[in-house]
Scaffold this active site. Structure first.
Site, PDB file in Angstrom:
ATOM      1  N   ASN A   7     -23.405  40.151  20.439  1.00  0.00           N
ATOM      2  CA  ASN A   7     -22.750  41.382  20.875  1.00  0.00           C
ATOM      3  C   ASN A   7     -23.829  42.230  21.533  1.00  0.00           C
ATOM      4  O   ASN A   7     -24.591  42.922  20.870  1.00  0.00           O
ATOM      5  CB  ASN A   7     -22.153  42.085  19.644  1.00  0.00           C
ATOM      6  CG  ASN A   7     -21.487  43.396  19.998  1.00  0.00           C
ATOM      7  OD1 ASN A   7     -21.518  43.838  21.146  1.00  0.00           O
ATOM      8  ND2 ASN A   7     -20.894  44.030  19.006  1.00  0.00           N
ATOM      9  N   ARG A  92     -19.197  38.728  22.619  1.00  0.00           N
ATOM     10  CA  ARG A  92     -18.207  39.799  22.624  1.00  0.00           C
ATOM     11  C   ARG A  92     -18.287  40.487  23.983  1.00  0.00           C
ATOM     12  O   ARG A  92     -19.351  40.948  24.392  1.00  0.00           O
ATOM     13  CB  ARG A  92     -18.515  40.807  21.529  1.00  0.00           C
ATOM     14  CG  ARG A  92     -17.560  41.982  21.596  1.00  0.00           C
ATOM     15  CD  ARG A  92     -17.971  43.068  20.639  1.00  0.00           C
ATOM     16  NE  ARG A  92     -16.999  44.139  20.695  1.00  0.00           N
ATOM     17  CZ  ARG A  92     -17.305  45.425  20.554  1.00  0.00           C
ATOM     18  NH1 ARG A  92     -18.550  45.791  20.360  1.00  0.00           N
ATOM     19  NH2 ARG A  92     -16.358  46.332  20.610  1.00  0.00           N
ATOM     20  N   HIS A 181     -11.371  47.134  20.456  1.00  0.00           N
ATOM     21  CA  HIS A 181     -11.447  46.697  19.054  1.00  0.00           C
ATOM     22  C   HIS A 181     -10.343  45.680  18.755  1.00  0.00           C
ATOM     23  O   HIS A 181      -9.940  45.505  17.606  1.00  0.00           O
ATOM     24  CB  HIS A 181     -11.260  47.859  18.046  1.00  0.00           C
ATOM     25  CG  HIS A 181     -12.358  48.872  18.027  1.00  0.00           C
ATOM     26  ND1 HIS A 181     -12.113  50.212  17.805  1.00  0.00           N
ATOM     27  CD2 HIS A 181     -13.693  48.759  18.186  1.00  0.00           C
ATOM     28  CE1 HIS A 181     -13.255  50.877  17.818  1.00  0.00           C
ATOM     29  NE2 HIS A 181     -14.223  50.019  18.056  1.00  0.00           N
ATOM     30  N   ARG A 242     -17.828  60.296  20.116  1.00  0.00           N
ATOM     31  CA  ARG A 242     -16.859  60.462  21.214  1.00  0.00           C
ATOM     32  C   ARG A 242     -15.746  61.417  20.819  1.00  0.00           C
ATOM     33  O   ARG A 242     -15.297  61.424  19.679  1.00  0.00           O
ATOM     34  CB  ARG A 242     -16.226  59.118  21.575  1.00  0.00           C
ATOM     35  CG  ARG A 242     -17.192  58.135  22.176  1.00  0.00           C
ATOM     36  CD  ARG A 242     -16.490  56.820  22.513  1.00  0.00           C
ATOM     37  NE  ARG A 242     -17.379  55.724  22.248  1.00  0.00           N
ATOM     38  CZ  ARG A 242     -17.011  54.531  21.779  1.00  0.00           C
ATOM     39  NH1 ARG A 242     -15.736  54.267  21.541  1.00  0.00           N
ATOM     40  NH2 ARG A 242     -17.883  53.584  21.565  1.00  0.00           N
ATOM     41  N   GLU A 385     -15.534  40.750  12.946  1.00  0.00           N
ATOM     42  CA  GLU A 385     -15.373  40.384  14.356  1.00  0.00           C
ATOM     43  C   GLU A 385     -16.184  39.148  14.725  1.00  0.00           C
ATOM     44  O   GLU A 385     -15.765  38.331  15.542  1.00  0.00           O
ATOM     45  CB  GLU A 385     -15.763  41.587  15.238  1.00  0.00           C
ATOM     46  CG  GLU A 385     -14.755  42.719  15.091  1.00  0.00           C
ATOM     47  CD  GLU A 385     -15.303  44.077  15.499  1.00  0.00           C
ATOM     48  OE1 GLU A 385     -15.053  44.488  16.625  1.00  0.00           O
ATOM     49  OE2 GLU A 385     -15.983  44.722  14.674  1.00  0.00           O
TER      50      GLU A 385
END
Ligand code: ADP
Length: 398
Positions: A7, A92, A181, A242, A385
């Site tokens: 990732n 990813r 996601h 964010r 993940e």
């Protein structure tokens, strides 16, 4: 099959070497602060394998250098990747645009297409491409597979994925809601069905992925019907750094009156907003400590975060009509009992209840936090993940 999962982000690279069949992790690590000046010797890579931790100290100037150092640490720790019998490398990739919605075997054309999607994900896709290119150069004989964060939301209903702006402008520039996601939402909603011993096709679910980035999804019969992130991962819930949803007029206002240009506003909303913008910290453990000292800004940050989360839970309750399970996952969702309790308090009339003892139990496995016999199953399910990416890569290659 052994799979290396990478990732590659703009300032960090996370990786895992795992056995896709047994799900066991052989090695894992993270490269941090890429491109940042660091004090000589200060650790930037932490590599864990066989119960030992190996560190690299000093500056990592760019991602490709980071990945090369990771490969050296693998060799140093007794797992030389060239001799490890790797079946695949799984990457990813954040944005698949309209083009990619399934795990995809990587060739030059695929790399070019991912790079082209950088306009939609300027922080993420270029870093993903560098990770892919470096891994291909270092392991030229191992098949490489891209797994897209947007894939699970590819089939969102038109009403959920369409922004109400001029349709021609939207079509010309790929402006629609993509969602992110997805790997986590897909995995966790599948785990929920398994945990409950129910057919996924018969379940209506709300999944709350609350990490540093955060998103919620509504899943009907195993398919996503709505999610909070949109064209970019900026929309929706309040996150670590964010803003999530805001009046788009704020952007024009800041550009017109605060002397900011578009890059300043981008940095403000992505890096200096959310919990961090309101309280000064982005980690929920620190936020909790500040709240305990009576810090009013930290308290407000928590309340704003919960307010937004509840707004979406309410929206998805209505969209789904009937909800069988609400599940918390990722760093905050798996660990912060206060967030979970606050998110669902006062919803008894909807059959939603959280049991305090279950919610605060120190247990890291998939579990109920609703009381026995509750109408809606409220669960905590750890996300994974890396495992999804490894399994997708193994399936495609095998
Ligand atoms: P990402 O993958 O988006 O970087 P994670 O899912 O790993 O994020 O979540 C990281 C966040 O989880 C941290 O920033 C922190 O806020 C939160 N977190 C981790 N552990 C705990 C804990 N024990 N209690 C509360 N929050 C935690």
């Amino acid at each position: 099959m052994k799979v290396l999962v990478i990732n590659s982000g703009s300032s960090s690279i996370k990786y895992q070497l795992l056995d896709a069949d047994s799900a066991s992790v052989i090695a894992s690590g993270v490269v941090q602060r890429i491109g940042e000046p660091v004090a000589a010797g200060s650790p930037t890579i932490e590599h864990k394998t066989d119960g030992r931790t190996f560190e690299h100290g000093g500056e990592v100037p760019y991602q490709a250098a980071g990945l090369r150092l990771v490969f050296e640490l693998f060799a140093e720790s007794g797992h030389d990747l060239a001799e490890e019998g790797l079946g695949a490398v799984g990457h990813r990739v954040v944005h698949g645009g309209e083009v990619f919605y399934e795990p995809t075997l990587i060739d030059d054309k695929v790399v070019a297409a991912i790079a082209e999607l950088s306009a939609l994900a300027p922080l993420h896709n270029p870093a993903n491409v560098v990770g892919i290119e470096s891994a291909r150069a270092l392991l030229p004989d191992v098949p490489q597979v891209a797994v897209f964060d947007t894939a699970f939301f590819h089939g969102l209903p038109a009403a959920a994925k369409t922004y109400a702006i001029d349709a021609e402008v939207a079509a010309a520039h790929g402006v629609r809601r993509y969602g992110f996601h997805g790997t986590s939402h897909e995995y966790v909603s599948g785990q929920v069905a398994e945990f409950l011993g129910r057919d996924p096709g018969a379940l209506n679910q709300i999944v709350l992925h609350l990490g540093n980035g955060a998103s919620a999804s509504a899943v009907r019969g195993g398919r996503a019907v709505d999610t909070t992130m949109g064209l970019t991962p900026l929309e929706g819930l309040v996150m670590g750094t964010r803003s999530g949803d805001l009046d788009p007029g704020i952007i024009f206002h800041l550009i017109r009156t605060a002397g900011m240009d578009v890059n300043d506003v981008d940095a403000l909303l992505n890096r200096r907003s959310g919990i961090k913008g309101l309280s000064g910290v982005n980690d929920f453990r620190e936020l909790g400590r500040l709240i305990e000292t009576g810090d009013p800004a930290a308290r407000l940050a928590f309340e704003v975060y919960i307010h937004r989360l509840r707004r979406y839970i309410g929206a998805y309750l209505v969209e789904l009509g009937r909800v069988d399970a609400i599940t918390f996952t990722a760093g905050v969702g798996e660990n912060d009992a206060k967030v979970r309790a606050a998110a669902l308090t006062g919803l008894e009339r909807f059959g939603i209840r959280v049991d305090e003892a279950r919610n605060t139990a120190k247990d890291r496995s998939a579990r109920y936090i609703s009381p026995a016999g509750a109408e809606v199953a409220v669960l905590v399910v750890p996300t994974n993940e890396e495992l999804v990416i490894a399994r997708a890569a193994a399936r495609l290659v095998g």
